[in-house]
Write a protein that holds these residues in place. Structure first.
Motif, PDB file in Angstrom:
ATOM      1  N   ASN A  42       0.801  -1.232   0.000  1.00  0.00           N
ATOM      2  CA  ASN A  42       0.000   0.000   0.000  1.00  0.00           C
ATOM      3  C   ASN A  42       0.828   1.273   0.000  1.00  0.00           C
ATOM      4  OD1 ASN A  42      -2.513  -1.312  -0.093  1.00  0.00           O
ATOM      5  ND2 ASN A  42      -2.413  -1.672   2.112  1.00  0.00           N
ATOM      6  N   ASN A  43       2.057   1.193  -0.426  1.00  0.00           N
ATOM      7  CA  ASN A  43       2.885   2.401  -0.567  1.00  0.00           C
ATOM      8  C   ASN A  43       2.592   3.119  -1.877  1.00  0.00           C
ATOM      9  OD1 ASN A  43       4.265   2.112   1.866  1.00  0.00           O
ATOM     10  ND2 ASN A  43       5.719   0.690   0.958  1.00  0.00           N
ATOM     11  N   LEU A  44       2.191   2.366  -2.891  1.00  0.00           N
ATOM     12  CA  LEU A  44       1.881   2.918  -4.205  1.00  0.00           C
ATOM     13  C   LEU A  44       0.446   2.534  -4.551  1.00  0.00           C
ATOM     14  CD1 LEU A  44       2.675   4.272  -6.885  1.00  0.00           C
ATOM     15  CD2 LEU A  44       3.612   2.065  -7.629  1.00  0.00           C
ATOM     16  N   LYS A  45      -0.389   3.543  -4.798  1.00  0.00           N
ATOM     17  CA  LYS A  45      -1.781   3.282  -5.156  1.00  0.00           C
ATOM     18  C   LYS A  45      -1.848   2.708  -6.566  1.00  0.00           C
ATOM     19  CE  LYS A  45      -3.690   7.121  -2.512  1.00  0.00           C
ATOM     20  NZ  LYS A  45      -4.436   8.383  -2.643  1.00  0.00           N
ATOM     21  N   ALA A  46      -2.719   1.713  -6.741  1.00  0.00           N
ATOM     22  CA  ALA A  46      -2.898   1.100  -8.055  1.00  0.00           C
ATOM     23  C   ALA A  46      -4.309   0.559  -8.153  1.00  0.00           C
ATOM     24  CB  ALA A  46      -1.884  -0.018  -8.256  1.00  0.00           C
ATOM     25  N   THR A  47      -4.739   0.336  -9.381  1.00  0.00           N
ATOM     26  CA  THR A  47      -6.065  -0.200  -9.659  1.00  0.00           C
ATOM     27  C   THR A  47      -5.905  -1.568 -10.305  1.00  0.00           C
ATOM     28  OG1 THR A  47      -6.908   2.030 -10.034  1.00  0.00           O
ATOM     29  CG2 THR A  47      -8.211   0.214 -10.911  1.00  0.00           C
ATOM     30  N   LYS A  48      -6.613  -2.544  -9.750  1.00  0.00           N
ATOM     31  CA  LYS A  48      -6.560  -3.901 -10.288  1.00  0.00           C
ATOM     32  C   LYS A  48      -7.542  -3.995 -11.455  1.00  0.00           C
ATOM     33  CE  LYS A  48      -6.206  -8.585  -8.646  1.00  0.00           C
ATOM     34  NZ  LYS A  48      -6.277  -9.462  -7.486  1.00  0.00           N
ATOM     35  N   VAL A  49      -7.045  -4.397 -12.625  1.00  0.00           N
ATOM     36  CA  VAL A  49      -7.891  -4.485 -13.812  1.00  0.00           C
ATOM     37  C   VAL A  49      -8.042  -5.906 -14.330  1.00  0.00           C
ATOM     38  CG1 VAL A  49      -7.472  -2.110 -14.523  1.00  0.00           C
ATOM     39  CG2 VAL A  49      -5.963  -3.911 -15.345  1.00  0.00           C
ATOM     40  N   GLY A  50      -7.435  -6.840 -13.647  1.00  0.00           N
ATOM     41  CA  GLY A  50      -7.521  -8.248 -14.018  1.00  0.00           C
ATOM     42  C   GLY A  50      -7.032  -9.084 -12.857  1.00  0.00           C
ATOM     43  N   PRO A  51      -7.021 -10.401 -13.012  1.00  0.00           N
ATOM     44  CA  PRO A  51      -6.596 -11.273 -11.903  1.00  0.00           C
ATOM     45  C   PRO A  51      -5.222 -10.915 -11.338  1.00  0.00           C
ATOM     46  CG  PRO A  51      -7.440 -12.568 -13.720  1.00  0.00           C
ATOM     47  CD  PRO A  51      -7.366 -11.150 -14.197  1.00  0.00           C
ATOM     48  N   ARG A  52      -4.280 -10.593 -12.209  1.00  0.00           N
ATOM     49  CA  ARG A  52      -2.933 -10.226 -11.761  1.00  0.00           C
ATOM     50  C   ARG A  52      -2.422  -9.001 -12.511  1.00  0.00           C
ATOM     51  NH1 ARG A  52      -0.069 -15.879 -12.532  1.00  0.00           N
ATOM     52  NH2 ARG A  52       1.291 -14.450 -13.605  1.00  0.00           N
ATOM     53  N   ILE A  53      -3.338  -8.139 -12.920  1.00  0.00           N
ATOM     54  CA  ILE A  53      -2.979  -6.986 -13.735  1.00  0.00           C
ATOM     55  C   ILE A  53      -3.305  -5.704 -12.973  1.00  0.00           C
ATOM     56  CG2 ILE A  53      -3.342  -5.787 -15.920  1.00  0.00           C
ATOM     57  CD1 ILE A  53      -4.285  -8.526 -17.035  1.00  0.00           C
ATOM     58  N   TRP A  54      -2.306  -4.844 -12.836  1.00  0.00           N
ATOM     59  CA  TRP A  54      -2.455  -3.583 -12.118  1.00  0.00           C
ATOM     60  C   TRP A  54      -2.125  -2.421 -13.033  1.00  0.00           C
ATOM     61  CZ3 TRP A  54      -4.232  -3.392  -7.162  1.00  0.00           C
ATOM     62  CH2 TRP A  54      -4.252  -4.593  -6.452  1.00  0.00           C
ATOM     63  N   ARG A  55      -2.783  -1.285 -12.789  1.00  0.00           N
ATOM     64  CA  ARG A  55      -2.483  -0.041 -13.493  1.00  0.00           C
ATOM     65  C   ARG A  55      -2.292   1.058 -12.459  1.00  0.00           C
ATOM     66  NH1 ARG A  55      -1.739  -3.246 -16.689  1.00  0.00           N
ATOM     67  NH2 ARG A  55      -2.542  -3.456 -18.798  1.00  0.00           N
ATOM     68  N   ILE A  56      -1.327   1.917 -12.710  1.00  0.00           N
ATOM     69  CA  ILE A  56      -0.982   2.996 -11.791  1.00  0.00           C
ATOM     70  C   ILE A  56      -1.250   4.328 -12.478  1.00  0.00           C
ATOM     71  CG2 ILE A  56       0.881   4.063 -10.465  1.00  0.00           C
ATOM     72  CD1 ILE A  56       1.360   0.532 -11.550  1.00  0.00           C
ATOM     73  N   ARG A  57      -2.037   5.180 -11.829  1.00  0.00           N
ATOM     74  CA  ARG A  57      -2.269   6.506 -12.389  1.00  0.00           C
ATOM     75  C   ARG A  57      -0.986   7.317 -12.278  1.00  0.00           C
ATOM     76  NH1 ARG A  57      -7.231   9.569  -9.829  1.00  0.00           N
ATOM     77  NH2 ARG A  57      -5.842   9.353  -8.076  1.00  0.00           N
ATOM     78  N   LYS A  58      -0.705   8.120 -13.290  1.00  0.00           N
ATOM     79  CA  LYS A  58       0.484   8.970 -13.284  1.00  0.00           C
ATOM     80  C   LYS A  58       0.477   9.865 -12.055  1.00  0.00           C
ATOM     81  CE  LYS A  58       4.008  11.094 -15.457  1.00  0.00           C
ATOM     82  NZ  LYS A  58       4.663  11.709 -14.326  1.00  0.00           N
TER      83      LYS A  58
END
Length: 68
Positions: A42-58
């Motif tokens: 939880n140091n870097l916010k990210a959004t989970k878009v799949g079972p093991r796929i994450w995306r990070i907002r700029k």
């Protein structure tokens, strides 16, 4: 058919752009696993878009870098 997408005037294109964990790793010159650890701790916010796929907002990446 192409649809026009309206963005909130308060959000810039940078705020809504997303990066993959690989892209973040390459930008920061760290291993992809390091980025994944930052997300899981939880140091870097990210959004989970799949079972093991994450995306990070700029925007979230910039905030993370300011803290470090």
């Amino acid at each position: 058919m192409r649809q026009n997408v309206e963005h909130n005037n308060n959000e810039s294109e940078e705020d809504i752009s997303f990066l993959t964990t690989i892209e973040v790793a390459e930008l920061l010159r760290v291993h992809q696993r390091t980025v994944q650890r930052w997300i899981s701790s939880n140091n870097l916010k990210a959004t989970k878009v799949g079972p093991r796929i994450w995306r990070i907002r700029k925007k979230d990446l910039d905030e993370f870098l300011q803290k470090e």
